[in-house]
Scaffold this motif. Structure first.
Motif, short mmCIF file in Angstrom:
data_model
loop_
_atom_site.label_atom_id
_atom_site.label_comp_id
_atom_site.label_asym_id
_atom_site.label_seq_id
_atom_site.Cartn_x
_atom_site.Cartn_y
_atom_site.Cartn_z
N ILE A 26 39.59 47.08 67.84
CA ILE A 26 39.15 47.73 68.88
C ILE A 26 40.17 48.10 70.11
O ILE A 26 40.37 49.01 70.67
CB ILE A 26 37.70 47.14 69.85
N GLY A 27 41.05 46.96 70.31
CA GLY A 27 42.04 47.29 71.51
C GLY A 27 42.66 45.74 71.97
O GLY A 27 42.34 44.86 71.22
N ARG A 28 42.99 45.86 72.98
CA ARG A 28 43.62 44.69 73.72
C ARG A 28 43.05 44.65 75.41
O ARG A 28 42.92 45.61 75.73
CB ARG A 28 45.23 44.83 73.81
N ILE A 29 42.85 43.32 75.79
CA ILE A 29 42.21 43.18 76.96
C ILE A 29 43.17 43.63 78.18
O ILE A 29 44.29 43.47 78.03
CB ILE A 29 41.86 41.71 77.34
N GLY A 30 42.80 44.60 79.00
CA GLY A 30 43.56 44.97 80.10
C GLY A 30 43.33 44.19 81.27
O GLY A 30 44.20 43.84 81.97
N ASP A 31 42.08 44.04 81.68
CA ASP A 31 41.58 43.01 82.54
C ASP A 31 40.43 42.45 82.33
O ASP A 31 39.63 42.79 81.42
CB ASP A 31 41.85 43.70 84.11
N ILE A 32 39.89 41.51 83.16
CA ILE A 32 38.81 40.63 82.95
C ILE A 32 38.15 40.10 84.05
O ILE A 32 38.86 40.04 85.20
CB ILE A 32 39.00 39.58 82.07
N SER A 33 36.71 39.98 84.00
CA SER A 33 36.09 39.39 85.33
C SER A 33 35.05 38.55 84.76
O SER A 33 35.00 38.52 83.58
CB SER A 33 35.42 40.58 86.13
N LYS A 34 34.12 37.91 85.81
CA LYS A 34 33.17 37.07 85.34
C LYS A 34 32.02 37.72 84.65
O LYS A 34 31.30 37.06 84.07
CB LYS A 34 32.61 36.32 86.48
N GLY A 35 32.15 39.08 84.49
CA GLY A 35 30.96 39.71 84.13
C GLY A 35 31.37 40.72 83.20
O GLY A 35 30.46 41.44 82.62
N GLY A 36 32.54 41.16 82.86
CA GLY A 36 33.02 42.11 81.73
C GLY A 36 34.34 42.28 81.49
O GLY A 36 35.42 41.32 82.03
N LEU A 37 35.00 43.18 80.82
CA LEU A 37 36.54 43.29 80.53
C LEU A 37 36.73 44.66 80.36
O LEU A 37 35.84 45.55 79.80
CB LEU A 37 36.95 42.15 79.23
N LEU A 38 37.97 45.21 80.44
CA LEU A 38 38.40 46.53 80.18
C LEU A 38 39.37 46.42 78.87
O LEU A 38 40.15 45.36 78.85
CB LEU A 38 39.35 46.75 81.33
N VAL A 39 39.08 47.14 77.92
CA VAL A 39 39.95 47.10 76.60
C VAL A 39 40.54 48.53 76.41
O VAL A 39 40.13 49.45 76.80
CB VAL A 39 38.99 46.70 75.44
N TYR A 40 42.06 48.37 76.18
CA TYR A 40 42.46 49.49 75.92
C TYR A 40 42.69 49.50 74.37
O TYR A 40 43.35 48.53 73.78
CB TYR A 40 44.07 49.37 76.35
N GLY A 41 42.32 50.74 73.83
CA GLY A 41 42.50 50.76 72.17
C GLY A 41 42.63 52.01 71.83
O GLY A 41 42.95 52.96 72.45
N PRO A 42 42.76 52.28 70.42
CA PRO A 42 43.15 53.75 69.74
C PRO A 42 42.06 54.72 69.88
O PRO A 42 42.33 55.79 69.76
CB PRO A 42 43.41 53.29 68.46
N SER A 43 40.84 54.15 69.99
CA SER A 43 39.64 55.57 70.02
C SER A 43 38.68 55.02 70.95
O SER A 43 38.55 53.66 71.52
CB SER A 43 39.07 55.50 68.72
N LYS A 44 37.94 55.86 71.45
CA LYS A 44 36.60 55.54 72.43
C LYS A 44 35.69 55.11 71.71
O LYS A 44 35.49 54.97 70.51
CB LYS A 44 36.17 57.13 72.63
N MET A 45 34.96 54.17 72.41
CA MET A 45 33.58 53.42 72.05
C MET A 45 32.51 54.09 72.39
O MET A 45 32.69 54.93 73.43
CB MET A 45 33.95 51.90 72.56
N LEU A 46 31.18 53.87 71.90
CA LEU A 46 30.22 54.58 72.15
C LEU A 46 29.46 53.94 73.35
O LEU A 46 29.01 52.61 73.00
CB LEU A 46 29.07 54.48 70.97
N PRO A 47 29.39 54.39 74.42
CA PRO A 47 28.87 53.73 75.69
C PRO A 47 27.23 53.66 75.25
O PRO A 47 26.71 54.34 74.78
CB PRO A 47 29.05 54.85 76.84
N GLY A 48 26.84 52.64 75.83
CA GLY A 48 25.39 52.13 75.78
C GLY A 48 25.07 51.36 74.35
O GLY A 48 24.11 50.53 74.32
N LEU A 49 26.21 51.01 73.33
CA LEU A 49 25.93 50.44 72.56
C LEU A 49 26.44 48.67 72.65
O LEU A 49 27.24 48.68 73.33
CB LEU A 49 26.92 50.73 71.38
N LEU A 50 25.65 48.03 72.17
CA LEU A 50 26.14 46.67 72.13
C LEU A 50 26.86 46.14 71.01
O LEU A 50 26.76 46.51 69.94
CB LEU A 50 24.68 45.75 72.11
#
Length: 121
Positions: A26-50
């Motif tokens: 999917i990609g690599r972690i860019g930043d993180i928090s106690k509730g989530g994370l930001l991932v940089y990757g080669p393609s878009k992910m589908l918002p709303g999907l688990l």
């Protein structure tokens, strides 16, 4: 103005993230928090999907181990660098001890910042 429950923290190691179900990178972690994370990757992910994110990181002895964290893609789009897409994930099932422990390890051992920077002002 954007409101966040938890302050983002820069991560000191660029961990690889895979879809635990398919094995797809999917990609690599860019930043993180106690509730989530930001991932940089080669393609878009589908918002709303688990997704079930597999993150490979070293244990206390430097041996590789994987953790799997359920996360929902909240948004996804092209990054300022057009070769990458960035996706914001909200982490789920953090009430499970193994998930909370994995997140705590990443926050305490692999981020830049201070413990008391958890809530935005």
């Amino acid at each position: 103005m954007e409101h966040r429950l938890f302050r983002r923290r820069s991560i000191s190691i660029s961990f690889r993230v895979h879809d635990a179900e398919t094995g797809k990178f999917i990609g690599r972690i860019g930043d993180i928090s106690k509730g989530g994370l930001l991932v940089y990757g080669p393609s878009k992910m589908l918002p709303g999907l688990l997704y079930r994110l597999r993150i490979d990181l070293p244990d206390d002895h430097g041996k590789p181990r994987s953790v799997v964290l359920p996360a929902k893609a909240m948004w996804s789009g092209h990054d300022t660098n057009p070769e990458f897409c960035s996706t914001g994930f909200r982490l789920f099932e953090l009430d499970r001890p193994e998930n909370q422990a994995a997140l705590n390890v990443m926050l305490s051992r692999f981020t830049v910042g201070f413990e008391d920077e958890d809530a935005d002002a």
